[in-house]
Design a protein around this motif. Structure first.
Motif, short mmCIF file in Angstrom:
data_model
loop_
_atom_site.label_atom_id
_atom_site.label_comp_id
_atom_site.label_asym_id
_atom_site.label_seq_id
_atom_site.Cartn_x
_atom_site.Cartn_y
_atom_site.Cartn_z
N ALA A 47 0.82 -1.21 0.00
CA ALA A 47 0.00 0.00 0.00
C ALA A 47 0.86 1.27 0.00
O ALA A 47 0.49 2.26 -0.63
CB ALA A 47 -0.96 -0.01 1.19
N ASP A 48 2.00 1.25 0.70
CA ASP A 48 2.89 2.43 0.65
C ASP A 48 3.31 2.68 -0.80
O ASP A 48 3.26 3.82 -1.28
CB ASP A 48 4.17 2.19 1.47
N TYR A 49 3.74 1.62 -1.48
CA TYR A 49 4.18 1.76 -2.87
C TYR A 49 3.00 2.13 -3.79
O TYR A 49 3.13 2.99 -4.66
CB TYR A 49 4.79 0.46 -3.37
N ALA A 71 9.22 12.39 -2.22
CA ALA A 71 8.36 11.39 -1.57
C ALA A 71 9.20 10.36 -0.84
O ALA A 71 10.40 10.20 -1.11
CB ALA A 71 7.48 10.72 -2.62
N GLU A 72 8.55 9.66 0.09
CA GLU A 72 9.31 8.79 0.99
C GLU A 72 9.90 7.53 0.32
O GLU A 72 11.03 7.17 0.60
CB GLU A 72 8.42 8.34 2.17
N GLU A 73 9.11 6.88 -0.52
CA GLU A 73 9.54 5.56 -0.99
C GLU A 73 10.30 5.63 -2.32
O GLU A 73 10.21 6.61 -3.04
CB GLU A 73 8.32 4.63 -1.15
N ASP A 74 11.05 4.55 -2.60
CA ASP A 74 11.65 4.40 -3.92
C ASP A 74 11.57 2.93 -4.32
O ASP A 74 11.18 2.09 -3.50
CB ASP A 74 13.10 4.91 -3.95
N LEU A 133 5.28 14.21 -0.46
CA LEU A 133 4.33 13.12 -0.21
C LEU A 133 4.83 12.08 0.78
O LEU A 133 5.95 11.58 0.66
CB LEU A 133 4.05 12.39 -1.55
N ASP A 134 3.99 11.77 1.74
CA ASP A 134 4.17 10.55 2.53
C ASP A 134 3.00 9.64 2.14
O ASP A 134 1.85 9.91 2.49
CB ASP A 134 4.14 10.87 4.03
N PRO A 135 3.27 8.59 1.35
CA PRO A 135 2.17 7.81 0.79
C PRO A 135 1.35 7.09 1.85
O PRO A 135 0.13 6.93 1.69
CB PRO A 135 2.87 6.83 -0.15
N ILE A 136 2.03 6.59 2.88
CA ILE A 136 1.35 6.18 4.11
C ILE A 136 2.20 6.69 5.24
O ILE A 136 3.35 6.26 5.41
CB ILE A 136 1.21 4.64 4.25
N ASP A 137 1.68 7.64 5.98
CA ASP A 137 2.38 8.08 7.17
C ASP A 137 1.79 7.27 8.31
O ASP A 137 0.57 7.18 8.45
CB ASP A 137 2.15 9.58 7.38
N GLY A 138 2.70 6.66 9.10
CA GLY A 138 2.23 5.78 10.17
C GLY A 138 2.09 4.36 9.67
O GLY A 138 1.09 3.69 9.94
N THR A 139 3.09 3.90 8.93
CA THR A 139 3.00 2.53 8.40
C THR A 139 2.82 1.53 9.54
O THR A 139 2.12 0.53 9.40
CB THR A 139 4.26 2.19 7.57
N LYS A 140 3.46 1.82 10.68
CA LYS A 140 3.31 0.88 11.81
C LYS A 140 1.86 0.82 12.28
O LYS A 140 1.35 -0.24 12.62
CB LYS A 140 4.24 1.27 12.95
MG LIG Z 1 5.39 6.72 5.15
#
Ligand SMILES: [Mg+2]
Ligand SMILES: Nc1ncnc2c1ncn2[C@@H]1O[C@H](COP(=O)(O)O)[C@@H](OP(=O)(O)O)[C@H]1O
Ligand SMILES: [Mg+2]
Ligand SMILES: [Mg+2]
Length: 301
Positions: A47-49, A71-74, A133-140
């Motif tokens: 979901a983050d990706y 953005a956060e992810e790569d 962008l933080d695609p999901i902030d609070g992944t935990k």
């Molecule tokens: Mg995040």
């Protein structure tokens, strides 16, 4: 509106991404979680990706040509051996979201999805415009089945000029200590703010927009405070000491992610305390959208 088109696109992108995240959280399996960095075990899920690919794709469709995204992810881990199956799942999720929306008559290939994720590699800076962008902030929190947010902001010449926080698990009504959440309450809010225009909250489907206000409480004895759910992210013993010194009586409300900023912006609590451990460097995507949502009514034109 100075940033009307950008705000509409940001709301659209974050809403679509939130829908994708909701679907994945419902069906969450342990195998969806990949350990991103062996060292700090920060989790990252399909979901983050998927969320990052969707937001990046929608923004590029809306603003072809002039595009910079921090953005956060790569895609580094996804491109490694064995990543193929997960990339296919992400691609399927992204395409399902685009089809359900119907505005973009396209189907993305796995390579398109990886490219969309990697367009989030901009360095940003104080010149020009940059999406953050933080695609999901609070992944935990997401993995635990708790709070998380899709957080998208726009920087213009170094200033945050708009922010959108989609919070799929936040109850529509206050989560303050005085109003404990009833399990039957509907959840799913989206906050948005544009510089000089104030902060608003709506349902994730875009309906029922209301203007929100931060708490008017001035006496710390009547105030409640938010902090991270994760004690690794913020020192709980220190915030409890400071709350005590301030005269705050209420117990902390512990929650993951920038949902805390959304809840603050509508007055569910009055204070946010965050004390990262020594050496941790905060990232702009963890605060850009939240900061304007909470201060949105400060300089109304
Ligand atoms: Mg995040
Ligand atoms: N040791 C640490 N100290 C402070 N923040 C941290 C941290 N490790 C991770 N984080 C950040 O805290 C964010 C979550 O915020 P919160 O603590 O308010 O729930 C994480 O966002 P992601 O979940 O997007 O990675 C991550 O960026
Ligand atoms: Mg992360
Ligand atoms: Mg984050």
């Amino acid at each position: 509106m100075a940033y009307g088109k950008e705000l509409a696109a940001a709301i659209k992108a974050a809403s679509l991404a939130a829908r994708l995240c909701r679907k994945v959280q419902k069906a969450l399996l342990q195998s969806d979680v990949r350990s991103k960095h062996g060292r700090n075990k920060s989790p990252v899920t399909v979901a983050d990706y998927g969320s990052q690919a969707l937001v990046s794709f929608v923004l590029q469709q809306e603003f072809p040509g002039e595009f910079s995204l921090v953005a956060e992810e790569d895609s580094n881990d996804l491109r490694k051996d064995g990543g193929g199956e997960i990339v296919e799942r992400i691609t399927k999720l992204v395409n399902e979201s685009l089809t359900s929306d119907g505005s973009y008559g396209v189907s993305l290939s796995s390579e398109d999805v990886l490219k969309a994720i990697d367009s989030g590699k901009s360095e940003g800076g104080s010149q020009g415009r940059h999406w953050v962008l933080d695609p999901i902030d609070g992944t935990k929190g997401f993995v635990r089945g708790d709070q998380y947010a899709v957080a998208l902001a726009l920087l213009d010449r170094g200033n945050v000029v708009l922010g959108v926080l989609a919070c799929p698990n936040l109850p529509l009504t206050s989560i303050s200590v005085a109003h404990p959440h009833s399990p039957n309450n509907e959840v799913g809010c989206l906050f948005f703010a544009e510089v000089g225009r104030g902060t608003y909250m709506q349902l994730l489907d875009g309906s029922s927009t209301v203007k929100v206000q931060v708490s008017a409480v001035e006496n710390p004895e009547e105030a409640s405070f938010f902090e991270s759910y994760e004690s690794a992210h913020s020192m709980h013993d220190l915030s409890s000491l400071i709350a005590q010194k301030l005269g705050v009586k209420a117990a902390p409300i512990r929650m993951d992610s920038q949902v805390k900023y959304g809840a603050l912006s509508r007055g569910d609590g009055a204070i946010y305390l965050r004390f990262p451990r020594n050496g941790y460097r905060e990232k702009i995507w963890d605060h850009a959208a939240g900061s304007i949502v909470v201060t949105g009514n400060t300089y109304l034109s």
